[in-house]
Design a protein around this motif. Structure first.
Motif, mmCIF file in Angstrom:
data_model
loop_
_atom_site.group_PDB
_atom_site.id
_atom_site.type_symbol
_atom_site.label_atom_id
_atom_site.label_comp_id
_atom_site.label_asym_id
_atom_site.label_seq_id
_atom_site.Cartn_x
_atom_site.Cartn_y
_atom_site.Cartn_z
ATOM 1 N N PRO A 242 -40.588 -2.394 -39.468
ATOM 2 C CA PRO A 242 -40.941 -3.526 -38.590
ATOM 3 C C PRO A 242 -39.747 -4.441 -38.296
ATOM 4 O O PRO A 242 -39.614 -4.963 -37.190
ATOM 5 N N LEU A 243 -38.888 -4.642 -39.283
ATOM 6 C CA LEU A 243 -37.692 -5.456 -39.082
ATOM 7 C C LEU A 243 -36.794 -4.824 -38.031
ATOM 8 O O LEU A 243 -36.258 -5.503 -37.149
ATOM 9 N N TYR A 244 -36.617 -3.515 -38.126
ATOM 10 C CA TYR A 244 -35.800 -2.780 -37.140
ATOM 11 C C TYR A 244 -36.402 -2.923 -35.751
ATOM 12 O O TYR A 244 -35.696 -3.200 -34.769
ATOM 13 N N ALA A 245 -37.730 -2.749 -35.649
ATOM 14 C CA ALA A 245 -38.398 -2.787 -34.348
ATOM 15 C C ALA A 245 -38.264 -4.156 -33.692
ATOM 16 O O ALA A 245 -37.949 -4.265 -32.501
ATOM 17 N N VAL A 246 -38.486 -5.219 -34.458
ATOM 18 C CA VAL A 246 -38.462 -6.565 -33.880
ATOM 19 C C VAL A 246 -37.036 -7.016 -33.589
ATOM 20 O O VAL A 246 -36.731 -7.514 -32.497
ATOM 21 N N SER A 247 -36.135 -6.839 -34.556
ATOM 22 C CA SER A 247 -34.779 -7.368 -34.398
ATOM 23 C C SER A 247 -33.984 -6.609 -33.341
ATOM 24 O O SER A 247 -33.296 -7.217 -32.512
ATOM 25 N N PHE A 248 -34.093 -5.283 -33.325
ATOM 26 C CA PHE A 248 -33.288 -4.525 -32.376
ATOM 27 C C PHE A 248 -33.850 -4.607 -30.959
ATOM 28 O O PHE A 248 -33.128 -4.360 -29.997
ATOM 29 N N SER A 249 -35.135 -4.921 -30.825
ATOM 30 C CA SER A 249 -35.673 -5.131 -29.480
ATOM 31 C C SER A 249 -35.501 -6.578 -29.052
ATOM 32 O O SER A 249 -35.098 -6.871 -27.923
ATOM 33 N N GLY A 250 -35.768 -7.518 -29.957
ATOM 34 C CA GLY A 250 -35.628 -8.929 -29.625
ATOM 35 C C GLY A 250 -34.190 -9.338 -29.377
ATOM 36 O O GLY A 250 -33.902 -10.170 -28.509
ATOM 37 N N PHE A 251 -33.261 -8.765 -30.146
ATOM 38 C CA PHE A 251 -31.850 -9.083 -29.976
ATOM 39 C C PHE A 251 -31.153 -8.011 -29.140
ATOM 40 O O PHE A 251 -29.948 -7.780 -29.278
ATOM 41 N N TYR A 252 -31.897 -7.362 -28.257
ATOM 42 C CA TYR A 252 -31.390 -6.174 -27.567
ATOM 43 C C TYR A 252 -30.097 -6.444 -26.801
ATOM 44 O O TYR A 252 -29.104 -5.727 -26.961
ATOM 45 N N LEU A 253 -30.093 -7.476 -25.938
ATOM 46 C CA LEU A 253 -28.913 -7.739 -25.120
ATOM 47 C C LEU A 253 -27.723 -8.171 -25.980
ATOM 48 O O LEU A 253 -26.579 -7.799 -25.711
ATOM 49 N N ALA A 254 -27.994 -8.953 -27.017
ATOM 50 C CA ALA A 254 -26.922 -9.362 -27.922
ATOM 51 C C ALA A 254 -26.347 -8.144 -28.643
ATOM 52 O O ALA A 254 -25.123 -7.998 -28.777
ATOM 53 N N MET A 255 -27.227 -7.251 -29.101
ATOM 54 C CA MET A 255 -26.766 -6.033 -29.765
ATOM 55 C C MET A 255 -25.996 -5.146 -28.793
ATOM 56 O O MET A 255 -25.016 -4.498 -29.166
ATOM 57 N N PHE A 256 -26.432 -5.112 -27.534
ATOM 58 C CA PHE A 256 -25.715 -4.334 -26.524
ATOM 59 C C PHE A 256 -24.290 -4.859 -26.359
ATOM 60 O O PHE A 256 -23.324 -4.081 -26.301
ATOM 61 N N LEU A 257 -24.139 -6.185 -26.293
ATOM 62 C CA LEU A 257 -22.807 -6.774 -26.167
ATOM 63 C C LEU A 257 -21.947 -6.462 -27.394
ATOM 64 O O LEU A 257 -20.746 -6.186 -27.280
ATOM 65 N N ILE A 258 -22.565 -6.516 -28.584
ATOM 66 C CA ILE A 258 -21.823 -6.198 -29.806
ATOM 67 C C ILE A 258 -21.340 -4.755 -29.767
ATOM 68 O O ILE A 258 -20.176 -4.455 -30.087
ATOM 69 N N LEU A 259 -22.218 -3.843 -29.371
ATOM 70 C CA LEU A 259 -21.839 -2.428 -29.332
ATOM 71 C C LEU A 259 -20.757 -2.176 -28.290
ATOM 72 O O LEU A 259 -19.827 -1.389 -28.523
ATOM 73 N N VAL A 260 -20.850 -2.825 -27.125
ATOM 74 C CA VAL A 260 -19.796 -2.682 -26.117
ATOM 75 C C VAL A 260 -18.466 -3.164 -26.683
ATOM 76 O O VAL A 260 -17.421 -2.515 -26.511
ATOM 77 N N ALA A 261 -18.488 -4.302 -27.369
ATOM 78 C CA ALA A 261 -17.263 -4.838 -27.962
ATOM 79 C C ALA A 261 -16.703 -3.891 -29.019
ATOM 80 O O ALA A 261 -15.488 -3.659 -29.092
ATOM 81 N N LEU A 262 -17.590 -3.327 -29.847
ATOM 82 C CA LEU A 262 -17.128 -2.403 -30.887
ATOM 83 C C LEU A 262 -16.609 -1.096 -30.292
ATOM 84 O O LEU A 262 -15.717 -0.462 -30.861
#
Length: 386
Positions: free
Chosen positions: A82-102
């Motif tokens: 559930p943590l994975y589902a909520v955090s990775f969907s809720g923070f989706y755009l932020a995570m996308f920016l992090i992955l692009v940067a990495l």
């Protein structure tokens, strides 16, 4: 008796909460100095040779350091679905920016020296800066939002619904307290990166790293203190009205949660956890002192400071993992958001086998690559430097 029943479900949940913390701290301690070095690159290196020296301090180790990030994400997926589902969907755009940067980072490593043009190399240097500074900032913003609570709720059949909207998944995260946490996170990793450069370089690069590291450490000390005061007197925490059974089913809706006066109530219930923020302040203060002189100690002290600061968040929130400010009863906790008893046990067996191997290999790599990176080494045409 079935083998996995030898370890109680309650114990496995706490063990995997601890292991998740270990993986996240391991990522901050290892790949954290990589990001800090990237954030310092345009400022600590004034010439092309100096910047090549800086790049080659992390060039041989950054890929191995990212293993901790992958392990952390995998642990969230497998141990806390559930943590994975909520955090990775809720923070989706932020995570996308992090992955692009990495992703920018390895591309910049490989392409920077393919051409000799000054503009070409300068552009890739700024790509390395983005690849270090942006994730460092956004990881802190994410932590700040976890402390504030996230806008999600669970349906009766436990489907998570994030109510932030598309743009809210990015701009909605930029709340003042979360931005302060982001600044502290960025400064913390810049301090850590400076400690690494002090260890691995000499001359002008080392002197600039000391200067920027001292300033970053001061920002950390002030920012961490302000965040603590804000958290104590300006932000509500979460508490159980009806606590779920610690070995019960993973259903957050079986408990009742309310907003409490402050997260700092945890210090009254578990006074021993105050050691974490103390370590955070002491480690950062001593890292700043060590950056004035000495080589190995700044990195060791910054590691202690990072360990204390990250631990303080997890310990003050326990047993909450991801609270919801829209529907506190949907908040995810250690006791009601884990995988099954058997899954946690099988993962623990795998972790006991493979984590020591990863640690041993990592220690061996650092031992082999011990020593300073010099200008003569990177300019040697027979070397394999970036």
């Amino acid at each position: 008796m079935i083998l996995f029943e030898l370890v109680p479900f309650e114990a496995l949940r706490v063990i995997w909460w601890l292991l998740l913390g270990v993986l996240l701290i391991g990522f901050a301690l290892t790949d954290g100095f990589d990001m800090g070095v990237g954030a310092l690159l345009p400022f600590a290196g004034k010439t092309d040779t100096e910047r090549r020296v800086i790049i080659n301090t992390v060039g041989p180790v950054w890929e191995g350091n990212q293993v901790w990030f992958i392990l952390g994400g995998g642990a969230i997926f497998a141990a806390w679905p559930p943590l994975y589902a909520v955090s990775f969907s809720g923070f989706y755009l932020a995570m996308f920016l992090i992955l692009v940067a990495l992703i920018l980072r390895p591309v910049a490593f490989k392409y920077r020296s393919k051409r000799e043009g000054e503009r070409w190399r300068r552009n890739w240097d700024w790509a390395l800066f983005i690849g270090g500074a942006l994730p460092a900032l956004l990881f802190g913003v994410a932590v700040g939002n976890v402390l504030l609570g996230v806008p999600f709720h669970l349906t009766p059949d436990l489907m998570p619904i994030y109510d932030g909207g598309l743009f809210g998944k990015l701009f909605g995260l930029l709340r003042p307290f979360a931005l302060l946490c982001g600044v502290v996170s960025l400064a913390m990793l810049v301090m850590h990166g400076a400690g690494w450069l002090v260890l691995k370089t000499d001359g002008a690069v080392q002197a600039r790293a000391r200067d920027f590291g001292q300033k970053a450490a001061l920002v950390v000390l002030v920012g961490y203190a302000l965040a603590g005061l804000w958290l104590a007197f300006g932000i509500s925490g979460y508490a159980f009205v009806t606590e779920p059974p610690h070995d019960g089913p993973s259903n957050p809706l079986l408990s009742e949660v309310t907003r409490s006066a402050s997260w700092f109530a945890a210090y009254g219930e578990r006074p021993w956890i105050a050691i974490a923020p103390v370590l955070g302040f002491v480690g950062t203060f001593m890292a700043r002192r060590a950056l004035v002189g000495g080589e190995v100690s700044p990195l060791l002290w910054s590691k202690l400071g990072i360990f204390g600061m990250i631990s303080s968040v997890g310990l003050v929130m326990f047993p909450f993992i991801l609270p919801s400010y829209l529907d506190p009863n949907s908040s995810l906790t250690v006791w009601d958001a884990s995988s099954s008893h058997m899954t946690l046990f099988v993962m623990l067996v795998a972790g006991v086998i493979f984590l020591p191997i990863i640690l041993a290999y990592t220690a061996w790599v650092y031992r082999v690559l011990w020593g300073k990176v010099t200008a003569d080494a990177v300019e040697d045409p027979h070397s394999h430097s970036y």
